[in-house]
Design an enzyme around this catalytic site. Structure first.
Site, PDB file in Angstrom:
ATOM      1  N   CYS A   1      -2.181  -1.587   8.156  1.00  0.00           N
ATOM      2  CA  CYS A   1      -1.661  -0.270   8.505  1.00  0.00           C
ATOM      3  C   CYS A   1      -1.024  -0.262   9.899  1.00  0.00           C
ATOM      4  O   CYS A   1      -0.209   0.596  10.200  1.00  0.00           O
ATOM      5  CB  CYS A   1      -2.767   0.780   8.450  1.00  0.00           C
ATOM      6  SG  CYS A   1      -3.479   0.920   6.803  1.00  0.00           S
TER       7      CYS A   1
ATOM      8  N   CYS B   1       0.807  -1.226   0.000  1.00  0.00           N
ATOM      9  CA  CYS B   1       0.000   0.000   0.000  1.00  0.00           C
ATOM     10  C   CYS B   1       0.837   1.272   0.000  1.00  0.00           C
ATOM     11  O   CYS B   1       0.286   2.365  -0.024  1.00  0.00           O
ATOM     12  CB  CYS B   1      -0.941   0.009   1.200  1.00  0.00           C
ATOM     13  SG  CYS B   1      -0.099   0.084   2.780  1.00  0.00           S
TER      14      CYS B   1
END
Length: 156
Positions: free
Chosen positions: A138, A69
């Site tokens: 994340c 990402c």
């Protein structure tokens, strides 16, 4: 003046899209992705952003990234003579969840030994921030680390 002009252009573009018979509003609108207030708080008011003196003997620096990402995190910790983390700083390039996770991690490691800090799991951070499963990467740099703070093992 430029900001006012940009706002005017944005409103004009929106008005044009709303008037277009070929593009109904319901087809243009995407579902809203709402973050938990804890994520928003850490994103809007990140704790411990910045750098420590990397030349100091009691400061360690680690860098980790997530190719999936594009998130990149630099974490620095300062350890006292007793082995306690007395300060932690981060710089993160990534989404709001990655920034919030980094901010929370620096808060949690302060006052702990490196060994204690390593017991913090990415799932602990994700649970505290109420991150949805799609954002779990994340709090852990996907494919790079099993623990969001394994980066500390490379530091010391």
């Amino acid at each position: 003046m430029a900001a006012a002009g940009a706002g005017h252009l944005r409103r004009a573009a929106s008005a044009l899209l709303l008037r277009s018979p070929r593009l109904p509003v319901r087809e243009l609108s995407a579902p809203a992705r709402l973050y938990h207030k804890k994520v928003v708080d850490h994103y809007e008011n990140p704790r411990n952003v910045g750098s420590l003196d990397k030349t100091s003997k009691n400061v360690g620096t680690g860098l980790v990234g997530a190719p999936a990402c594009g998130d990149v995190m630099k974490l620095q910790i300062q350890v006292d003579e007793k082995g306690k983390i007395v300060d932690a700083r981060f710089k993160t390039f990534g989404c709001g969840s990655a920034i919030a996770s980094s901010s929370l991690a620096t808060e949690w490691v302060k006052g702990k030994t490196v060994e204690e800090a390593l017991t913090i799991k990415n799932t602990d951070i994700a649970k505290e921030l109420c991150l949805p499963p799609v954002k779990l990467h994340c709090s852990r740099k996907e494919g790079m680390r099993n623990n969001s703070l394994d980066i500390l093992m490379e530091i010391f």
